[in-house]
Motif scaffolding. Structure first.
Motif, mmCIF file in Angstrom:
data_model
loop_
_atom_site.group_PDB
_atom_site.id
_atom_site.type_symbol
_atom_site.label_atom_id
_atom_site.label_comp_id
_atom_site.label_asym_id
_atom_site.label_seq_id
_atom_site.Cartn_x
_atom_site.Cartn_y
_atom_site.Cartn_z
ATOM 1 N N ILE A 2 0.845 -1.189 0.000
ATOM 2 C CA ILE A 2 0.000 0.000 0.000
ATOM 3 C C ILE A 2 0.889 1.251 0.000
ATOM 4 N N SER A 3 0.559 2.195 -0.886
ATOM 5 C CA SER A 3 1.362 3.417 -0.990
ATOM 6 C C SER A 3 1.022 4.391 0.139
ATOM 7 N N SER A 7 -2.751 5.118 1.933
ATOM 8 C CA SER A 7 -2.930 5.086 3.385
ATOM 9 C C SER A 7 -3.493 6.402 3.904
ATOM 10 N N ARG A 8 -2.971 7.512 3.382
ATOM 11 C CA ARG A 8 -3.451 8.830 3.800
ATOM 12 C C ARG A 8 -4.904 9.027 3.437
ATOM 13 N N LEU A 9 -5.281 8.649 2.226
ATOM 14 C CA LEU A 9 -6.668 8.800 1.791
ATOM 15 C C LEU A 9 -7.615 7.890 2.560
ATOM 16 N N ARG A 10 -7.131 6.731 2.968
ATOM 17 C CA ARG A 10 -7.936 5.831 3.792
ATOM 18 C C ARG A 10 -8.220 6.488 5.148
ATOM 19 N N SER A 28 -10.884 22.095 4.676
ATOM 20 C CA SER A 28 -10.063 21.018 4.137
ATOM 21 C C SER A 28 -8.670 21.546 3.810
ATOM 22 N N VAL A 29 -7.649 20.843 4.281
ATOM 23 C CA VAL A 29 -6.263 21.240 4.065
ATOM 24 C C VAL A 29 -5.579 20.177 3.216
ATOM 25 N N ASN A 30 -4.828 20.621 2.238
ATOM 26 C CA ASN A 30 -4.054 19.706 1.417
ATOM 27 C C ASN A 30 -2.674 20.309 1.255
ATOM 28 N N LYS A 31 -1.677 19.461 1.050
ATOM 29 C CA LYS A 31 -0.322 19.983 0.871
ATOM 30 C C LYS A 31 0.453 19.121 -0.112
ATOM 31 N N SER A 32 1.346 19.791 -0.814
ATOM 32 C CA SER A 32 2.292 19.092 -1.668
ATOM 33 C C SER A 32 3.676 19.411 -1.104
ATOM 34 N N SER A 33 4.710 19.004 -1.782
ATOM 35 C CA SER A 33 6.052 19.285 -1.273
ATOM 36 C C SER A 33 6.352 20.779 -1.270
ATOM 37 N N ARG A 93 -8.000 17.439 8.036
ATOM 38 C CA ARG A 93 -6.573 17.504 7.726
ATOM 39 C C ARG A 93 -6.193 16.561 6.591
ATOM 40 N N SER A 94 -7.155 15.925 5.963
ATOM 41 C CA SER A 94 -6.950 15.075 4.788
ATOM 42 C C SER A 94 -5.990 13.918 5.043
ATOM 43 N N GLY A 95 -5.983 13.395 6.255
ATOM 44 C CA GLY A 95 -5.134 12.251 6.571
ATOM 45 C C GLY A 95 -3.700 12.594 6.920
ATOM 46 N N PHE A 96 -3.333 13.891 6.854
ATOM 47 C CA PHE A 96 -1.976 14.302 7.223
ATOM 48 C C PHE A 96 -1.868 14.378 8.737
#
Length: 116
Positions: A2-3, A7-10, A28-33, A93-96
């Motif tokens: 599992i990537s 896992s985060r989306l689960r 809703s919070v999302n983040k990239s690098s 926190r979108s799984g973060f």
């Protein structure tokens, strides 16, 4: 195997189901690098009430670190939410993990008057 994203989306799915059950606005919070994004989403889930991100010109100017930028995004999303008439939200926190940029954004939004 599992990537990390799967896992985060689960993890995020459980939170989103609970927020939908409550029927409240969702921050809703999302983040990239490189970037951090925040949106206020309506209880029906189909309409974006307010949004802010590090891509906005207001935030980009004069910010050097990710945490400082996330703090600016948190204050900006709270300001835009209040302008749209939203005082209270549920934090998604979108799984973060709740640390670093996600924590800085949440604390800045709380300080700017958003309740969650």
């Amino acid at each position: 195997m599992i990537s990390k994203k799967t896992s985060r989306l689960r993890r995020a799915k459980k939170t989103r189901a609970k927020i939908a059950e409550l029927g409240v606005y969702r921050l809703s919070v999302n983040k990239s690098s490189q970037h951090t994004y925040a949106q206020i989403i309506s209880p029906c889930g189909g309409k974006i009430i307010a949004s802010a991100s590090t891509v906005d010109k207001d935030v980009r100017s004069g910010v050097t670190s990710n945490i400082a930028a996330a703090t600016k995004v948190g204050a900006l999303i709270a300001e835009r939410a209040k302008a749209a008439g939203v005082e209270s939200v549920a934090f998604d926190r979108s799984g973060f993990k709740f640390h670093g940029r996600v924590k800085a954004l949440a604390e800045a939004a709380r300080e700017a008057g958003l309740k969650f």
